[in-house]
Design a protein around this motif. Structure first.
Motif, PDB file in Angstrom:
ATOM      1  N   THR A  82       0.825  -1.212   0.000  1.00 63.28           N
ATOM      2  CA  THR A  82       0.000   0.000   0.000  1.00 63.28           C
ATOM      3  C   THR A  82       0.857   1.259   0.000  1.00 63.28           C
ATOM      4  OG1 THR A  82      -1.698  -1.227   1.213  1.00 63.28           O
ATOM      5  CG2 THR A  82      -1.906   1.175   1.168  1.00 63.28           C
ATOM      6  N   THR A  83       1.928   1.257   0.768  1.00 63.92           N
ATOM      7  CA  THR A  83       2.794   2.441   0.817  1.00 63.92           C
ATOM      8  C   THR A  83       3.419   2.735  -0.542  1.00 63.92           C
ATOM      9  OG1 THR A  83       4.603   1.024   1.608  1.00 63.92           O
ATOM     10  CG2 THR A  83       3.343   2.251   3.271  1.00 63.92           C
ATOM     11  N   ILE A  86       0.747   4.259  -2.844  1.00 61.72           N
ATOM     12  CA  ILE A  86       0.536   5.667  -2.472  1.00 61.72           C
ATOM     13  C   ILE A  86       1.684   6.523  -2.990  1.00 61.72           C
ATOM     14  CG2 ILE A  86       0.438   7.288  -0.523  1.00 61.72           C
ATOM     15  CD1 ILE A  86      -1.066   5.066   1.038  1.00 61.72           C
ATOM     16  N   SER A  87       2.908   6.050  -2.797  1.00 63.67           N
ATOM     17  CA  SER A  87       4.087   6.790  -3.253  1.00 63.67           C
ATOM     18  C   SER A  87       4.057   7.017  -4.757  1.00 63.67           C
ATOM     19  CB  SER A  87       5.352   6.034  -2.857  1.00 63.67           C
ATOM     20  OG  SER A  87       6.504   6.624  -3.427  1.00 63.67           O
ATOM     21  N   THR A  89       1.426   6.939  -6.745  1.00 68.97           N
ATOM     22  CA  THR A  89       0.304   7.838  -7.060  1.00 68.97           C
ATOM     23  C   THR A  89       0.695   9.292  -6.814  1.00 68.97           C
ATOM     24  OG1 THR A  89      -1.295   6.111  -6.481  1.00 68.97           O
ATOM     25  CG2 THR A  89      -2.104   8.379  -6.526  1.00 68.97           C
ATOM     26  N   LYS A  90       1.348   9.535  -5.694  1.00 71.39           N
ATOM     27  CA  LYS A  90       1.732  10.906  -5.348  1.00 71.39           C
ATOM     28  C   LYS A  90       2.722  11.502  -6.351  1.00 71.39           C
ATOM     29  CE  LYS A  90       0.863  11.373  -0.405  1.00 71.39           C
ATOM     30  NZ  LYS A  90       0.226  12.684  -0.608  1.00 71.39           N
ATOM     31  N   THR A 102      -5.517   1.355 -10.618  1.00 68.32           N
ATOM     32  CA  THR A 102      -4.850   0.750  -9.464  1.00 68.32           C
ATOM     33  C   THR A 102      -5.272  -0.699  -9.289  1.00 68.32           C
ATOM     34  OG1 THR A 102      -4.987   2.942  -8.433  1.00 68.32           O
ATOM     35  CG2 THR A 102      -4.303   1.135  -7.036  1.00 68.32           C
ATOM     36  N   ALA A 121      -6.848   3.783   1.777  1.00 70.39           N
ATOM     37  CA  ALA A 121      -5.631   4.538   2.096  1.00 70.39           C
ATOM     38  C   ALA A 121      -5.125   5.310   0.882  1.00 70.39           C
ATOM     39  CB  ALA A 121      -4.553   3.589   2.612  1.00 70.39           C
ATOM     40  N   ILE A 122      -5.155   4.684  -0.288  1.00 68.61           N
ATOM     41  CA  ILE A 122      -4.727   5.379  -1.508  1.00 68.61           C
ATOM     42  C   ILE A 122      -5.637   6.572  -1.774  1.00 68.61           C
ATOM     43  CG2 ILE A 122      -4.435   5.187  -4.008  1.00 68.61           C
ATOM     44  CD1 ILE A 122      -3.852   2.172  -3.535  1.00 68.61           C
ATOM     45  N   ASN A 125      -5.066   9.649   0.239  1.00 64.97           N
ATOM     46  CA  ASN A 125      -3.769  10.304   0.079  1.00 64.97           C
ATOM     47  C   ASN A 125      -3.584  10.973  -1.278  1.00 64.97           C
ATOM     48  OD1 ASN A 125      -1.618   9.862   2.374  1.00 64.97           O
ATOM     49  ND2 ASN A 125      -2.949   8.052   2.356  1.00 64.97           N
ATOM     50  N   THR A 126      -4.657  11.112  -2.043  1.00 66.65           N
ATOM     51  CA  THR A 126      -4.556  11.763  -3.346  1.00 66.65           C
ATOM     52  C   THR A 126      -5.887  12.382  -3.742  1.00 66.65           C
ATOM     53  OG1 THR A 126      -3.938  11.453  -5.666  1.00 66.65           O
ATOM     54  CG2 THR A 126      -5.176   9.673  -4.644  1.00 66.65           C
ATOM     55  N   GLN A 130      -9.421   7.686  -9.161  1.00 70.27           N
ATOM     56  CA  GLN A 130      -8.914   6.323  -9.079  1.00 70.27           C
ATOM     57  C   GLN A 130      -9.870   5.349  -9.767  1.00 70.27           C
ATOM     58  OE1 GLN A 130      -5.823   5.515  -7.281  1.00 70.27           O
ATOM     59  NE2 GLN A 130      -5.734   7.739  -7.571  1.00 70.27           N
TER      60      GLN A 130
END
Length: 291
Positions: A82-83, A86-87, A89-90, A102, A121-122, A125-126, A130
């Protein structure tokens, strides 16, 4: 923006396995010319599994640069951590990317609650839209309608690429999401039936080599003209089948080279060159498509 024929773009590489700029430009110009709705950059067909994260980002940004706002670009941003998702995507925030595709986390086989928490979570953070991507045959997990229902409540989760090939899924999903939640097929062979049952389009491998025909077929289907849509789809049916006779993107890269869209059909291991028998099958299928 995300209905009709969306291409799951191949990633053209030179002999040494690096991205071939001239072939990528040729592909993008081809899809702009034939009015493909959008391009998915570095999804499964784009060989995301064998690119480093930096190569992945570079390829998406290069696609954006060449497209130059002529066609929307959807970035593949899935990961089994997941991290990492997210990274990734950012990195595309404020880049000009229109949305992210995704995929469900692969290999580690999360529960439905794990899938929900991953995409939640994704989303949190954006601000990028999605599109969920469910392809159990590759990932080892299945995003079920009950979980899609929960995820559809997030404003920036706008739809799903459903690649199970199970047409019964469409109504099960439609019954639990809002009317404007996008249902996009991820299976060329059943895409027309998917649209007739209420789907909004397809993220297509076949469109890499027959963009005009896929665009016309989808346009007819979305207008409710399934007679003309089926005439086109019948011509493409052998191609849909042949392109998945060996693991994607082995067949589609060879055919794209064969018809002059890319210079080389270079693949990265563990993908290996196409078999001779499939070359013959693809040539016949392409001729049958009468492009």
């Amino acid at each position: 923006m995300f209905t009709g024929s969306i291409v799951a773009l191949i990633t053209p590489m030179n002999k040494s396995g690096n991205i071939c700029y001239s072939s990528l430009k040729n592909l993008i110009d081809y899809h702009v010319l034939h009015k493909t709705t959008a391009i998915v950059s570095i999804g499964t067909t784009g060989e995301s599994a064998t690119l480093s994260q930096e190569e992945h980002i570079k390829a998406v940004m290069l696609t954006l640069e060449i497209a130059d706002k002529r066609i929307p670009i959807i970035a593949g941003t899935g990961a089994n951590a997941t991290t990492e998702a997210i990274s990734l995507t950012k990195r595309f925030e404020k880049s000009g990317i229109s949305a992210c595709l995704t995929v469900t986390p692969y290999y580690n086989k999360p529960t439905q609650e794990g899938l929900y928490q991953h995409f939640k979570a994704i989303s949190e953070n954006t601000e990028l839209p999605q599109i969920l991507y469910n392809v159990p045959s590759r990932t080892g997990c299945d995003l079920l309608p009950k979980t899609i229902k929960r995820l559809s409540k997030f404003n920036n989760i706008i739809g799903i690429k459903e690649a199970t090939g199970d047409l019964s899924r469409i109504n099960k999903i439609k019954n639990v999401v809002k009317d404007n939640f996008l249902l996009i097929s991820g299976d060329d062979a059943t895409a027309l039936d998917f649209m007739q049952l209420g789907g909004h389009g397809v993220i297509s491998v076949t469109a890499n080599v027959v963009a005009k025909e896929m665009k016309k077929m989808c346009s007819y289907a979305l207008k409710g003209d399934f007679i003309n849509a089926r005439i086109i789809n019948k011509r493409l049916s052998l191609l849909h089948e042949a392109l998945f006779s060996e693991p994607n993107p082995i067949p589609i890269k060879w055919l794209a080279k064969k018809i002059g869209l890319i210079k080389y059909d270079t693949l990265r291991l563990p993908m290996t060159p196409i078999s001779y028998s499939l070359k013959i099958k693809l040539e016949k299928a392409f001729q049958y498509a009468n492009v």
